[in-house]
Motif scaffolding. Structure first.
Motif, PDB file in Angstrom:
ATOM      1  N   ARG A   1       9.592  13.996  -5.310  1.00 37.45           N
ATOM      2  CA  ARG A   1      10.396  12.965  -5.974  1.00 37.45           C
ATOM      3  C   ARG A   1      10.203  11.588  -5.360  1.00 37.45           C
ATOM      4  O   ARG A   1      10.619  10.576  -5.932  1.00 37.45           O
ATOM      5  N   LEU A   2       9.556  11.511  -4.181  1.00 37.90           N
ATOM      6  CA  LEU A   2       9.323  10.227  -3.526  1.00 37.90           C
ATOM      7  C   LEU A   2       8.072   9.524  -4.054  1.00 37.90           C
ATOM      8  O   LEU A   2       7.892   8.330  -3.841  1.00 37.90           O
TER       9      LEU A   2
ATOM     10  N   ARG B   1       5.722   7.572  -6.321  1.00 37.81           N
ATOM     11  CA  ARG B   1       5.831   6.621  -7.434  1.00 37.81           C
ATOM     12  C   ARG B   1       4.470   6.374  -8.082  1.00 37.81           C
ATOM     13  O   ARG B   1       4.398   6.154  -9.289  1.00 37.81           O
TER      14      ARG B   1
ATOM     15  N   TYR C   1       5.255   8.267   1.135  1.00 35.36           N
ATOM     16  CA  TYR C   1       4.911   9.108  -0.009  1.00 35.36           C
ATOM     17  C   TYR C   1       4.861   8.338  -1.329  1.00 35.36           C
ATOM     18  O   TYR C   1       4.388   8.876  -2.327  1.00 35.36           O
ATOM     19  N   ALA C   2       5.320   7.108  -1.352  1.00 31.66           N
ATOM     20  CA  ALA C   2       5.389   6.371  -2.615  1.00 31.66           C
ATOM     21  C   ALA C   2       4.014   6.143  -3.224  1.00 31.66           C
ATOM     22  O   ALA C   2       3.832   6.287  -4.436  1.00 31.66           O
TER      23      ALA C   2
ATOM     24  N   LYS D   1      13.523  19.618   1.726  1.00 30.63           N
ATOM     25  CA  LYS D   1      13.134  18.328   1.179  1.00 30.63           C
ATOM     26  C   LYS D   1      12.231  18.493  -0.045  1.00 30.63           C
ATOM     27  O   LYS D   1      11.270  19.243  -0.016  1.00 30.63           O
TER      28      LYS D   1
ATOM     29  N   SER E   1      13.377   8.861   8.712  1.00 31.66           N
ATOM     30  CA  SER E   1      14.161   8.781   7.481  1.00 31.66           C
ATOM     31  C   SER E   1      13.906   7.478   6.740  1.00 31.66           C
ATOM     32  O   SER E   1      13.878   7.447   5.505  1.00 31.66           O
TER      33      SER E   1
ATOM     34  N   CYS F   1       6.847   7.097  11.174  1.00 29.36           N
ATOM     35  CA  CYS F   1       7.626   8.330  10.964  1.00 29.36           C
ATOM     36  C   CYS F   1       7.759   9.146  12.254  1.00 29.36           C
ATOM     37  O   CYS F   1       8.683   9.966  12.378  1.00 29.36           O
TER      38      CYS F   1
ATOM     39  N   LEU G   1       9.777  16.470  -1.523  1.00 30.60           N
ATOM     40  CA  LEU G   1       9.003  15.252  -1.273  1.00 30.60           C
ATOM     41  C   LEU G   1       8.329  14.715  -2.531  1.00 30.60           C
ATOM     42  O   LEU G   1       7.987  13.538  -2.597  1.00 30.60           O
TER      43      LEU G   1
ATOM     44  N   ASN H   1       9.949  10.927 -10.534  1.00 24.94           N
ATOM     45  CA  ASN H   1       9.999   9.465 -10.400  1.00 24.94           C
ATOM     46  C   ASN H   1       8.627   8.800 -10.505  1.00 24.94           C
ATOM     47  O   ASN H   1       8.488   7.622 -10.156  1.00 24.94           O
TER      48      ASN H   1
ATOM     49  N   SER I   1      10.011   7.648   2.597  1.00 23.84           N
ATOM     50  CA  SER I   1       9.873   7.332   1.171  1.00 23.84           C
ATOM     51  C   SER I   1       8.745   6.347   0.925  1.00 23.84           C
ATOM     52  O   SER I   1       8.052   6.418  -0.103  1.00 23.84           O
TER      53      SER I   1
END
Length: 383
Positions: A86-87, A89, A53-54, A82, A46, A38, A84, A115, A50
């Motif tokens: 929602r990233l 899982r 943070y997943a 942002k 970018s 990152c 974050l 999500n 994701s």
């Protein structure tokens, strides 16, 4: 001095690289590497964000404090563009000890709800206040509340699951209470029901109702009984006699971590659930009568794998291996594998030979069905 020209990589290539890193590394090494990616450039940021943070790892150092500071900033903090949360899982808080408060855990669940697919609750910091945001995690596939130290009525738990239409595997709180006041899951109740998607259930806690009228998930195929506080003969008889389990259940695990469990409870399992394909039970609760009852009943069982788990009462089995071999042809024509916990020590060559011989004889028969439990033929040992 000549300047070095920058090499541009298409974003698709960068995503392929980051995806390969994500799949090949584990734990904190994966997290450190993704964080480093990152920092390379805006393009790499970018692409890698994701993935970073997943599946966060939060148990070491200040990782949890930093994570919650980003996702759950105080009201006075500057607003960021942002989202974050929602990233995320997978959120595994099982390794946290006293890192969080009840209110912070509830806020965090609310921020990652969009999500989230996998959630494992911490032992401390999860309370009844967490059920409201948890109920909004409608994409959950796996939910594990088994470590939670708080005590809950089962009605509160089932209400939080009602909108989780993708939930396949649910592990109930260890201190859950299913009592006479519980109305949600009685067969004659019009209250909330299980999500239809649930196939695997771990049941725990205090059971104080007739389990013969208990409403199980309609598509349940796997059941684990663990940390039940009063798994008495009365409770087990009602549970095993429930027609839903007889029709649907393919795998049953009865852990040694249950109170009140008696050998008679185990001996009844083949009588009530002849369609099981996999059965795991405490080895010390299996006696010769377990097999003689099979033979006396005169019906063939579907069982393919029998697993004898560990116990706290000793390191020896209380039945003769020959009594098992004697019913292979009459009562257990499909048995392919028998597992022994390593605490029981010695090999069992006679049983191993009998199972392997059977496997060779059946090698040319029709292909196994989709429901068959995948285990190699013979005996095996596990911790």
């Amino acid at each position: 001095m000549s300047s070095v020209a920058e090499i541009f990589l298409p974003t698709e290539i960068v995503l392929q690289i980051v995806s390969r890193v994500d799949r090949s590394l584990r734990g904190h090494e994966r997290q450190r590497t993704l964080y480093t990616l990152c920092l390379v450039s805006h393009q790499w940021y970018s692409a890698a964000l994701s993935f970073l943070y997943a599946r966060p790892r939060l148990e070491k150092g200040n990782a949890y404090r930093k994570f919650t500071a980003i996702l759950c900033p105080p009201a006075s903090a500057p607003k960021t563009s942002k989202d974050l949360g929602r990233l995320v899982r997978r959120l595994d808080l099982s390794r946290l000890v006293h890192h969080s408060s009840n209110s912070m855990t509830a806020r965090l669940i609310g921020r990652v709800r969009e999500n989230l697919e996998v959630f494992i609750a911490p032992a401390s910091g999860f309370s009844v206040n967490s059920f409201s945001p948890l109920s909004k995690c409608t994409k959950l596939r796996y939910l594990d509340l088994s470590l939670v130290n708080e005590s809950f009525q089962f009605d509160s738990v089932i209400k939080s699951l009602r909108y989780m239409q993708h939930l396949v595997d649910f592990r109930a709180p260890g201190f859950m209470r299913i009592t006479q006041d519980t109305v949600a899951l009685r067969a004659d109740s019009g209250g909330p029901t299980w999500p239809a998607s649930i196939e695997q259930l771990q049941l725990s806690g205090t059971i104080d109702i007739n389990m013969g009228t208990f409403r199980w998930p309609e598509n349940i195929t796997q059941l684990t009984l663990k940390h039940c506080m009063n798994l008495s003969l009365y409770v087990m008889t009602g549970l095993l006699g429930n027609h839903q389990l007889d029709e649907n259940l393919k795998r049953l695990t009865v852990s040694t971590y249950n109170r009140g469990l008696q050998p008679e409870c185990i001996h009844l399992i083949p009588v009530f659930l002849p369609n099981l394909l996999f059965l795991s039970i405490p080895g010390d609760l299996v006696h010769d009568i377990f097999f003689s009852m099979m033979k006396h009943r005169g019906k063939k069982l579907a069982l393919e794998v029998l697993e004898l788990g560990h116990t706290h009462t000793g390191d020896k089995l209380d039945f003769s291996i020959q009594s098992l071999i004697n019913v292979l042809d009459t009562s257990l024509p499909n048995l392919r594998a028998v597992g022994f916990h390593t605490m029981y020590g010695d090999d069992h060559p006679d049983l191993d030979d009998a199972l392997l011989k059977r496997a060779e004889e059946k090698a040319d028969e029709l292909p196994i069905s989709d429901e068959t439990v995948e285990f190699d033929a013979g005996t095996y040992y596990f911790d």
